[in-house]
Design an enzyme around this catalytic site. Structure first.
Site, PDB file in Angstrom:
ATOM      1  N   ASP A  59      43.800  88.731  35.491  1.00  0.00           N
ATOM      2  CA  ASP A  59      42.537  88.433  34.828  1.00  0.00           C
ATOM      3  C   ASP A  59      41.416  88.947  35.724  1.00  0.00           C
ATOM      4  OD1 ASP A  59      42.021  86.665  36.824  1.00  0.00           O
ATOM      5  OD2 ASP A  59      42.117  84.876  35.592  1.00  0.00           O
TER       6      ASP A  59
ATOM      7  N   ASP B  73      48.671  82.964  27.708  1.00  0.00           N
ATOM      8  CA  ASP B  73      49.056  82.344  28.975  1.00  0.00           C
ATOM      9  C   ASP B  73      48.519  80.936  29.043  1.00  0.00           C
ATOM     10  OD1 ASP B  73      46.479  82.148  30.960  1.00  0.00           O
ATOM     11  OD2 ASP B  73      46.269  83.841  29.595  1.00  0.00           O
TER      12      ASP B  73
ATOM     13  N   CYS C  10      68.315  71.537  25.128  1.00  0.00           N
ATOM     14  CA  CYS C  10      67.874  72.659  25.967  1.00  0.00           C
ATOM     15  C   CYS C  10      69.060  73.232  26.750  1.00  0.00           C
ATOM     16  CB  CYS C  10      66.803  72.161  26.937  1.00  0.00           C
ATOM     17  SG  CYS C  10      66.231  73.397  28.098  1.00  0.00           S
TER      18      CYS C  10
ATOM     19  N   CYS D 266      68.690  75.184  29.515  1.00  0.00           N
ATOM     20  CA  CYS D 266      68.212  75.664  30.817  1.00  0.00           C
ATOM     21  C   CYS D 266      69.143  75.183  31.923  1.00  0.00           C
ATOM     22  CB  CYS D 266      66.776  75.196  31.068  1.00  0.00           C
ATOM     23  SG  CYS D 266      66.614  73.561  31.788  1.00  0.00           S
TER      24      CYS D 266
ATOM     25  N   CYS E 227      68.847  71.325  32.589  1.00  0.00           N
ATOM     26  CA  CYS E 227      69.425  70.424  31.585  1.00  0.00           C
ATOM     27  C   CYS E 227      70.949  70.499  31.573  1.00  0.00           C
ATOM     28  CB  CYS E 227      68.844  70.719  30.204  1.00  0.00           C
ATOM     29  SG  CYS E 227      67.113  70.218  30.089  1.00  0.00           S
TER      30      CYS E 227
ATOM     31  N   HIS F 124      62.607  73.494  34.005  1.00  0.00           N
ATOM     32  CA  HIS F 124      62.876  73.163  32.597  1.00  0.00           C
ATOM     33  C   HIS F 124      61.691  73.562  31.708  1.00  0.00           C
ATOM     34  CE1 HIS F 124      63.501  71.074  28.857  1.00  0.00           C
ATOM     35  NE2 HIS F 124      62.272  70.619  29.014  1.00  0.00           N
TER      36      HIS F 124
HETATM   37 ZN   LIG Z   1      65.942  72.192  30.052  1.00  0.00          ZN
END
Ligand SMILES: [Zn+2]
Length: 379
Positions: free
Chosen positions: A93, A289, A327, A329, A332, A358
């Site tokens: 930016d 963003d 999830c 990820c 998780c 996460h």
């Molecule tokens: Zn997760």
């Protein structure tokens, strides 16, 4: 090679679109969530982790990298990519938003979306207490050592060229949501003049996005979109505040993207909570963003398919489910709410890190889901 955008599909239901943003450091599938790497780092994570969590591109901060370590050092390290060892695309930016947050933002304690109707209005020629907004740039004092500093369109481009991101942003005045219409009008004229100065100053092949301002005034937003849209930028940032609520925001952002060239990418600056993903995509936004995933994680809040989850609550220590059973990820798959909750409650940094991992994965997965919905004609 500079930056280019390929439109893959235009939704028939809304302004939503699928695209590919091509940069010298690879392609970004859009719509995409862009994690914020203020000082060339996403807080709590290293570069490998940021990538493993599905991030396609980062946005770094010109203002902060200029203050420390300074763009000369970043350049010596091979630009922002070499400095942080990130192989994928980066945007920087321009520092305009920081000017806003050090100025009126700090004076009035306001963010991008007003919580109440305007109480204090900012009049024409009014100056914030900490900075001086002039015709050619902005004078302010370093928040680190109090040194007098000056940021201008030319200076911002020079710094951004040294940082070496794939995409730079034009230096604009990001006006306070409290600015009255006359202030906003004059501020826009300045932003448009500065936009041309940025284009003239650019010496490299990096992409340069112009920024559309105009606050919550739709007619000023449209005027800004038409002017900035016709100047020869590689894409567009849409900045500032948009009205009192998200519905108003969707309307204004949609009107702005209608007024911008269809074949170029649009980035919505600083907006991207999970509830914003679908409507900003519907408004024709390609990238956006937001600090939400990392900021909330450090304060113990996880974003899940069932909404926000306060991991710091005492009852969480009895909960042996993952943060979000839906999830996939790495966090998780491995850790329980109980474990992460106890880490957060005892201020262990690992707790903040796991929650950040996460949340970042969740945001990237949500953007992927939006792309799928557009592909399937559902959005
Ligand atoms: Zn997760």
């Amino acid at each position: 090679m500079s930056v280019s955008f390929r439109l893959l599909k235009q939704s028939k239901k809304s302004r939503a679109r699928l695209g590919i943003l091509k940069t010298p450091h690879g392609e970004v599938e859009t719509p995409a969530f862009i994690p914020v790497a203020t000082r060339a780092s996403v807080r709590m994570l290293d570069t490998r982790e940021i990538e493993a969590l599905g991030s396609q591109m980062l946005i770094s901060n010109t203002f902060h990298l200029h203050l420390t370590p300074g763009e000369k050092i970043v350049k010596k390290a091979g630009g922002v990519h070499g400095y942080m060892d990130w192989k994928k695309p980066v945007m920087t930016d321009s520092g305009g938003f920081q000017v806003f947050s050090f100025g009126f933002g700090r004076d009035h304690g306001v963010g991008k979306i007003l919580k109440e109707e305007k109480e204090k209005s900012i009049e024409t020629k009014q100056q914030p207490s900490q900075i001086k907004i002039g015709e050619d740039g902005v004078e302010f004092r370093s928040p680190i050592n109090g040194d007098k500093l000056f940021l201008s369109p030319r200076e911002s481009i020079k710094i951004q060229e040294a940082i070496g991101a794939d995409i730079m942003f034009a230096f604009d005045e990001c006006p306070s949501p409290l600015a009255n219409e006359e202030y906003m009008k004059q501020s826009l004229e300045k932003t448009h003049r500065w936009a041309q100065m940025c284009l003239d100053a650019k010496k490299t092949k990096q992409g340069l996005y112009g920024i559309v301002q105009g606050g919550g005034f739709t007619h000023l937003r449209l005027e800004s979109a038409r002017i900035i849209g016709g100047m020869g930028f590689d894409g567009f940032g849409i900045g500032g505040e948009f009205g009192y609520d998200k519905k108003a925001m969707e309307k204004v952002v949609g009107a702005v993207t209608d007024a911008l060239p269809k074949n170029l990418p649009r980035h919505l600056l600083g907006v991207g909570h999970p509830e914003d993903f679908a409507y900003t995509a519907r408004a024709g936004i390609d990238t956006f963003d937001c600090i939400a995933p990392t900021h909330y994680a450090r304060h113990g809040t996880a974003f899940t398919s069932k909404g926000k989850l306060d991991l710091k609550k005492a009852m969480m220590t009895q909960d042996f489910k993952p943060i979000d059973p839906k999830c996939s990820c790495p966090v998780c798959k491995t850790y329980t709410r109980s474990y992460i909750s106890n880490l957060l409650r005892t201020h262990e940094l690992t707790g903040m890190k796991l929650a950040t991992m996460h949340n970042l994965y969740y945001f990237n997965a949500l953007a992927k889901h939006i792309r799928k919905q557009i592909k399937n004609g559902e959005l």
